[in-house]
Design an enzyme around this catalytic site. Structure first.
Site, PDB file in Angstrom:
ATOM      1  N   CYS A 195       0.826  -1.185   0.000  1.00  0.00           N
ATOM      2  CA  CYS A 195       0.000   0.000   0.000  1.00  0.00           C
ATOM      3  C   CYS A 195       0.870   1.248   0.000  1.00  0.00           C
ATOM      4  CB  CYS A 195      -0.892   0.017   1.251  1.00  0.00           C
ATOM      5  SG  CYS A 195      -1.820  -1.509   1.515  1.00  0.00           S
ATOM      6  N   GLY A 218      15.610 -12.625  -4.738  1.00  0.00           N
ATOM      7  CA  GLY A 218      16.830 -13.012  -4.033  1.00  0.00           C
ATOM      8  C   GLY A 218      17.649 -11.846  -3.533  1.00  0.00           C
ATOM      9  N   ARG A 229      -4.559   1.065  -1.325  1.00  0.00           N
ATOM     10  CA  ARG A 229      -4.384  -0.355  -1.008  1.00  0.00           C
ATOM     11  C   ARG A 229      -4.232  -1.230  -2.241  1.00  0.00           C
ATOM     12  NH1 ARG A 229      -8.808  -4.645   1.380  1.00  0.00           N
ATOM     13  NH2 ARG A 229      -7.345  -6.165   2.223  1.00  0.00           N
ATOM     14  N   LEU A 230      -3.222  -2.103  -2.185  1.00  0.00           N
ATOM     15  CA  LEU A 230      -3.082  -3.229  -3.102  1.00  0.00           C
ATOM     16  C   LEU A 230      -3.480  -4.463  -2.312  1.00  0.00           C
ATOM     17  CD1 LEU A 230      -2.051  -4.342  -5.867  1.00  0.00           C
ATOM     18  CD2 LEU A 230       0.188  -4.607  -4.781  1.00  0.00           C
ATOM     19  N   ASP A 284      -3.985  -8.466   8.461  1.00  0.00           N
ATOM     20  CA  ASP A 284      -2.865  -8.213   9.360  1.00  0.00           C
ATOM     21  C   ASP A 284      -2.902  -6.784   9.887  1.00  0.00           C
ATOM     22  OD1 ASP A 284      -2.268  -7.192   6.873  1.00  0.00           O
ATOM     23  OD2 ASP A 284      -0.292  -8.122   6.700  1.00  0.00           O
ATOM     24  N   ASN A 286       1.402  -0.078   5.498  1.00  0.00           N
ATOM     25  CA  ASN A 286       1.953  -0.561   4.242  1.00  0.00           C
ATOM     26  C   ASN A 286       2.899  -1.704   4.553  1.00  0.00           C
ATOM     27  OD1 ASN A 286       3.297  -0.872   1.732  1.00  0.00           O
ATOM     28  ND2 ASN A 286       4.734   0.763   2.220  1.00  0.00           N
ATOM     29  N   GLY A 287       2.662  -2.892   4.001  1.00  0.00           N
ATOM     30  CA  GLY A 287       3.582  -3.995   4.230  1.00  0.00           C
ATOM     31  C   GLY A 287       2.892  -5.329   4.375  1.00  0.00           C
ATOM     32  N   GLU A 288       3.631  -6.283   4.876  1.00  0.00           N
ATOM     33  CA  GLU A 288       3.113  -7.616   5.182  1.00  0.00           C
ATOM     34  C   GLU A 288       3.729  -8.101   6.486  1.00  0.00           C
ATOM     35  OE1 GLU A 288       0.739  -8.954   3.640  1.00  0.00           O
ATOM     36  OE2 GLU A 288       0.735  -7.906   1.712  1.00  0.00           O
TER      37      GLU A 288
END
Length: 616
Positions: free
Chosen positions: A2, A381, A54-55, A106, A81-83
């Site tokens: 987000c 990676g 928001r995504l 979350d 914003n985040g996970e």
């Protein structure tokens, strides 16, 4: 993923001018709408306003923001914003303490956690995040950023209040905010760029919340708090135990970051880092009867134009093909033309709000745009080289011993195109050295460590604070500009904390670069991929691209209104363009050499022009 934005001020009353301040929040949302194209929202209280785009990745049907929860007679509101990868465990922990939830997001877990633990909530989170919480009960705004700075968060102080945004552009639309660059800002651009000093925003009066910190704003002013930092200590495990521990951490981090309500994919370069991420993700999805999508990147005609050198000894494609067959993925080979590479140079500036890594960044933006047409979430990676010691400056004596940033040792390239009077006014070398020395002085020391190991720790610290942050910024802005969420499992703070104290003879076991990482991955990857010599992110060797840069720079030098021409010496630039291209003399990292210096100067011009930068 987000975008967040907002403001707080105790000398202003927002509600009497509700429409005015709501429109300001909506404009702050609009300019970073691509970070969250699915939904948006605003919140306005007497002394605080919050905005969010928001995504949707987790809890697609609920979890809208700003989100408010009431407790103890007062409300707290969050934009985030985040996970959070340990959301399930944290939610269970809170449930056992009597906390009840209305959504599966979350976002609510963080907010409920704050109401339960206060500002200590950050220490409970494993994830990538930046979030703001307005606590109505105590009339305070809190701004939190994840431990390693994967997610951005900028702020400025205006008229006694604070204004914040995921990206700098969100600050620049706030009333009265000017896009200015002073001498310090120009030293950042020409002396350190495309890196920047942590905590700064390059624009005058723009700052960023430091990784592992939270800001606290109330009637008594603003306070910066550190909630996490690396600590040096003795490593107590033997090599076999260290390999086993590292392998567990890597697999656990990758599997945790597969958390999603939409399909995931991975970037696959054929190197050990992305191949490990791909192998773990593919195995996990196969257990669920699913196939992993993978993507690799290259440039049109690179098979013809490729020039092997010390930095890029081999091409990627043969190793990608081997990994695709080994892991059984649904693979997509993506290529970028030199024309697209050039065109995206300027959108890359607008994504970062700053001149950036030239075609290294524009190509990533191009590829993210292609991937986002099919997937919303990717795992990469990134960060393994900084954490496990993969870069040449960990190993080459001249880099190791250099009393300056080892990825930017040739400071002469940074001033060689400037007018003499501009170069005299900007103390680029002194500025870079001061930044370097400040960082070295902050390195967490281990008492009794010998000088060589102490220096290795300093090199690692420089990488975490500078080079890794530049690449994380690149990954965030290029992916989010495209509506794609990019995750970086190697940047799990548990991996960083553990590997930080592993002795070098274990990290580089048997004298093999990233030997510990390779050893920990032996049961997951083919030998040829596992022990392939490092080859960094691909770059184009097409002479047509270099010619295109020269053509546009020549045109630019003839434009008296081009803002960068007030800084560059025309003759010096023309002489530089007529000299042979030197790929072995990079001015930043391994990939930014002669052509990229020209591209960077074109980006500087676009930045000055697009943002109407006032030089003060």
């Amino acid at each position: 993923m987000c975008g967040i934005a907002g403001f707080a001020n105790f000398t202003l009353e927002y509600l009497p001018d509700f429409i005015k301040w709501k429109k300001i929040l909506e404009e702050m949302n609009r300019v970073q709408k691509y970070r969250g194209p699915d939904e948006d929202g605003t919140f306005l209280a007497a002394h605080c306003g919050l905005g969010h785009v928001r995504l949707s990745i987790i809890d697609l049907k609920s979890g809208q923001q700003p989100m408010t929860r009431r407790k103890d007679g007062g409300a707290c509101t969050i934009v985030y914003n985040g996970e959070i990868y340990n959301m399930k465990e944290l939610k269970e922990e809170l449930w056992e303490q009597g906390v009840r939830f209305e959504t599966d997001s979350d976002t609510e877990v963080i907010l409920a956690g704050y109401q339960q633990y206060g500002v200590d909530i950050a220490a409970h989170l494993n994830g990538i995040f930046s979030f703001a919480i307005w606590d109505e009960r105590i009339q305070r705004l809190f701004l939190f950023r994840d431990r390693l700075g994967v997610k951005p968060l900028f702020y400025t102080i205006r008229d006694g209040g604070i204004v914040f945004s995921s990206e700098i552009k969100g600050l620049l639309v706030y009333p009265g905010m000017k896009a200015q660059a002073d001498r310090e800002g120009l030293c950042e651009i020409f002396g350190l760029g495309p890196a920047k000093t942590y905590g700064t925003g390059v624009f005058k009066n723009v700052h960023e919340v430091l990784p592992g910190h939270f800001m606290e704003f109330g009637k008594d002013g603003i306070k910066d708090n550190c909630y996490w930092k690396l600590e040096s200590g003795q490593h107590t495990e033997n090599f076999e135990e260290t390999v086993h521990h590292t392998a567990w951490l890597l697999e656990d981090a990758i599997e945790l970051q597969m958390l999603s309500d939409v399909p995931i994919c991975t970037f696959l370069s054929g190197g050990v880092d992305s191949s490990l991420v791909t192998a773990v993700c593919s195995r996990k999805l196969k257990e669920q009867g699913k196939q992993l999508d993978t993507y690799s990147f290259d440039f049109v005609d690179n098979d013809v134009n490729f020039k092997a050198n010390a930095f890029q000894p081999t091409q990627d494609r043969p190793y990608v093909e081997q990994m695709v067959e080994f892991a059984g993925t649904n693979h997509h080979f993506l290529e970028c033309s030199y024309a697209s590479l050039y065109d995206y140079l300027f959108e890359a500036v607008e994504a970062r709000d700053l001149p950036c890594m030239a075609d290294v960044e524009s190509s990533m933006l191009y590829f993210c745009r292609k991937v986002a047409a099919h997937n919303k979430v990717t795992l990469t990676g990134e960060c393994a080289d900084e954490i496990f010691g993969g870069y040449p400056w960990f190993h080459k004596k001249e880099c190791f011993d250099a009393d300056i940033f080892p990825w930017s040792m040739d400071m002469s390239m940074r001033s060689m195109l400037l007018k003499d009077e501009v170069a005299a006014e900007l103390p680029l070398e002194e500025y870079a050295r001061a930044a370097y020395e400040k960082t070295i002085a902050e390195t967490p020391v281990l008492e009794g460590e010998n000088p060589k190991e102490k220096r290795r720790r300093e090199i690692s610290w420089l990488n975490l604070k500078w080079f890794m942050q530049t690449l994380l910024d690149r990954m965030d802005r290029t992916s989010m500009r495209s509506g794609l969420e990019a995750r970086v499992p190697f940047a799990d703070h548990r991996i960083v904390e553990y590997v930080w104290n592993v002795p070098w003879e274990m990290k580089c076991s048997d004298g093999i670069v990233k030997g510990l990482l390779r050893k920990a991955s032996e049961n997951l990857l083919p030998y040829e991929v596992l022990y392939r010599k490092k080859s960094p992110y691909p770059k184009t060797y097409d002479p047509a691209y270099e010619n295109l840069l020269r053509e546009h720079m020549t045109e630019l030098l003839q434009d008296q209104n081009a803002p960068v021409c007030t800084l560059l010496d025309r003759k010096k630039v023309m002489d530089f363009m007529e000299s042979p291209v030197d790929y072995g003399r990079p001015f930043y990292g391994q990939l930014m050499a002669g052509p990229q210096l020209l591209a960077y100067m074109l980006q500087v011009n676009h930045w000055l022009e697009k943002y109407q930068i006032e030089l003060v």
